[in-house]
Design a protein around this motif. Structure first.
Motif, mmCIF file in Angstrom:
data_model
loop_
_atom_site.group_PDB
_atom_site.id
_atom_site.type_symbol
_atom_site.label_atom_id
_atom_site.label_comp_id
_atom_site.label_asym_id
_atom_site.label_seq_id
_atom_site.Cartn_x
_atom_site.Cartn_y
_atom_site.Cartn_z
ATOM 1 N N LYS A 148 -9.182 7.446 -5.017
ATOM 2 C CA LYS A 148 -9.617 6.549 -6.083
ATOM 3 C C LYS A 148 -11.028 6.909 -6.544
ATOM 4 O O LYS A 148 -11.652 7.839 -6.026
ATOM 5 N N TYR B 2 2.843 4.422 -3.949
ATOM 6 C CA TYR B 2 2.384 5.808 -3.833
ATOM 7 C C TYR B 2 3.437 6.776 -3.285
ATOM 8 O O TYR B 2 3.377 7.974 -3.574
ATOM 9 N N ASP C 211 -9.493 4.588 -0.900
ATOM 10 C CA ASP C 211 -9.911 3.645 -1.941
ATOM 11 C C ASP C 211 -11.300 4.016 -2.487
ATOM 12 O O ASP C 211 -11.937 4.966 -2.010
ATOM 13 N N VAL D 109 -4.232 7.354 1.325
ATOM 14 C CA VAL D 109 -4.796 6.611 0.196
ATOM 15 C C VAL D 109 -6.253 6.303 0.525
ATOM 16 O O VAL D 109 -6.547 5.572 1.469
ATOM 17 N N PHE E 198 -4.079 10.327 -2.460
ATOM 18 C CA PHE E 198 -4.529 9.582 -3.637
ATOM 19 C C PHE E 198 -5.987 9.185 -3.403
ATOM 20 O O PHE E 198 -6.284 8.406 -2.492
ATOM 21 N N LEU F 210 0.970 10.589 3.954
ATOM 22 C CA LEU F 210 0.504 9.822 2.797
ATOM 23 C C LEU F 210 -0.880 9.269 3.090
ATOM 24 O O LEU F 210 -1.068 8.509 4.041
ATOM 25 N N LEU G 29 0.807 -1.218 0.000
ATOM 26 C CA LEU G 29 0.000 0.000 0.000
ATOM 27 C C LEU G 29 0.842 1.271 0.000
ATOM 28 O O LEU G 29 0.353 2.334 -0.372
ATOM 29 N N TYR H 174 -4.859 4.764 5.403
ATOM 30 C CA TYR H 174 -5.518 4.030 4.324
ATOM 31 C C TYR H 174 -6.981 3.817 4.683
ATOM 32 O O TYR H 174 -7.301 3.322 5.776
ATOM 33 N N GLU I 110 0.899 13.811 0.439
ATOM 34 C CA GLU I 110 0.386 13.222 -0.801
ATOM 35 C C GLU I 110 -0.954 12.548 -0.517
ATOM 36 O O GLU I 110 -1.082 11.790 0.442
#
Length: 436
Positions: free
Chosen positions: A224, A133, A193, A191, A222, A189, A129, A160, A220
């Motif tokens: 989805k 990234y 989903d 992420v 991300f 970071l 994970l 996450y 950062e």
């Protein structure tokens, strides 16, 4: 022109030994060493009307181990009052100088598959994970500071959010620098989903320690397909700290990011907040305030880059400048060829409270597609005398009238902070910086 053999804050052998001592995986050690090699060959970032090479950007300090705290009662006073009760019910992470000292995540969120931990641990335990990234939104070869961050980052946060999971209460992080000799370079970071949702709030704070500090930070995000991320951040370093922060989000189809940024530092600062609207129907909304005092030098940039069709961005920046402070406020909307039917709007406004203060608002539209809508507005001015006169005619003093106008000017951002305690902190910081 490339700068060869630039002075670096750490040697290759020392960095490799440090990575080994922290039991980092081989891929991360290799990334750090590659970044350090790059840093010696890259230029500093090129900033609009700002000579960052004249700033104090070399006071990195050394990595120092720090013990975790077992109870929130053991935290320094600088951050203990910032902790939200909501975050204690969901998730909370605290970094002090070079390392994370406290992490908590509710059992309910753990059962749903949510991960909240320091980035060093995540790199070891969740490589699948993290590795795809890390340093992918902000590339290590962009400039020397990005490369140095990739080589030196410490502590940090990894969040996450699994597919279809909604986190109702905000996740909070506190980053404290109170040792001028300690390396302080957290990396955030996130992420999110598919079809997930999360609100994340962080504070960057200085302690009472004296001495120059360089904060070289990167965040950062991300998001989805269909994910929604709300990212709020308040920076409040003292006048001995130089703050350079790059935030970047990469958005897939129908994903959404909302930035809420408060730049309330007392030292020189660079803030670059960027949304990459890669997916069709993606959305980015950014609201930024900053207050400059004394002889501060500020460079505040907000960006949106449209690749996806029918993507939408809106940026609002409010800056208040007093004393001899200088601010460069940039808004950049870039619409790439093929990003049809997208919309990009931006507004930059600077309020001057002193004849010696300086503010420069730069709205920039870069459009390579015909079938789009885009617009911008910018203004630099002083407190409106007619508004002051009107409020005084209603019984307010001149000071009360000016204060009301200033807070009305900043209100579009302040009231959006998703944690009440942090909102109150932001209001208090604004009052202190304005000396009112």
């Amino acid at each position: 022109m490339t700068t060869l053999n630039a002075a670096l804050p750490v040697g290759r052998d020392s960095l490799q030994a440090l990575s080994k001592n922290r039991q980092e995986p081989a891929w991360l050690t290799e990334l750090r060493l590659k970044a350090l090699d790059l840093a010696g060959t890259l230029d500093l970032p090129k900033l609009e009307k700002t000579r960052i090479d004249r700033w104090n950007i070399d006071s990195y300090g050394e990595y120092k181990e720090i013990n975790e705290v077992e109870s929130l009662d053991d935290l320094p006073a600088e951050i203990s009052g910032l902790i939200s009760q909501d975050s204690t019910k969901s998730g909370l992470l605290i970094q002090r100088n070079s390392g994370v000292v406290y992490t908590s995540l509710s059992d309910e969120l753990k059962q749903k598959g949510v991960i909240l931990t320091d980035l060093e641990t995540a790199a070891r335990e969740h490589e699948d994970l993290v590795k795809p990234y890390l340093m992918q939104a902000v590339k290590m070869d962009e400039h020397r500071l990005a490369a140095l961050h990739a080589a030196l980052w410490c502590g940090g946060l990894f969040l996450y959010v699994p597919k279809n999971v909604t986190i109702e209460d905000p996740i909070q992080a506190l980053f404290l620098s109170d040792d001028a000799e300690a390396l302080f370079a957290p990396h955030v970071l996130i992420v999110a989903d598919e079809n997930s949702s999360v609100t994340y709030v962080d504070n960057y704070v200085s302690g009472t320690s004296t001495g120059a500090v360089m904060h070289n930070g990167i965040a950062e995000v991300f998001a989805k397909n269909g994910a929604a991320v709300r990212f709020a951040s308040i920076h409040n370093f003292n006048d001995q700290a130089t703050d350079v922060t790059y935030r970047r989000a990469v958005l897939e189809n129908d994903a959404r990011i909302e930035w809420i940024i408060g730049e309330l530092n007392y030292g020189d600062a660079v803030s670059d907040t960027n949304s990459i609207l890669r997916g069709n129907g993606s959305m980015s909304y950014a609201k930024v305030i900053c207050v400059g005092t004394d002889d501060q030098r500020l460079n505040i940039t907000t960006r949106a880059t449209h690749f996806g069709k029918s993507s939408d961005s809106d940026m609002i920046t409010r800056a208040v400048m007093r004393d001899e402070a200088t601010a460069i406020i940039n808004g950049i909307t870039k619409i790439e060829h093929g990003a049809t039917h997208c919309n990009g709007e931006q507004t930059e406004r600077i309020l001057m409270l002193s004849p010696k203060a300086r503010g420069d608002a730069n709205p920039i539209l870069l459009i390579d597609e015909d079938e789009v809508t885009a617009g911008h507005a910018a203004s630099v001015g002083q407190v409106n005398k007619e508004q002051v006169y009107y409020l005084m005619s209603r019984g307010l003093t001149k000071d009360e009238a000016e204060k009301l106008i200033i807070y009305g000017f900043l209100e579009p951002v302040v009231t959006l902070i998703p944690i009440k305690a942090v909102e109150e902190q932001l209001k208090d910081l604004v009052e202190r910086k304005l000396g009112r």
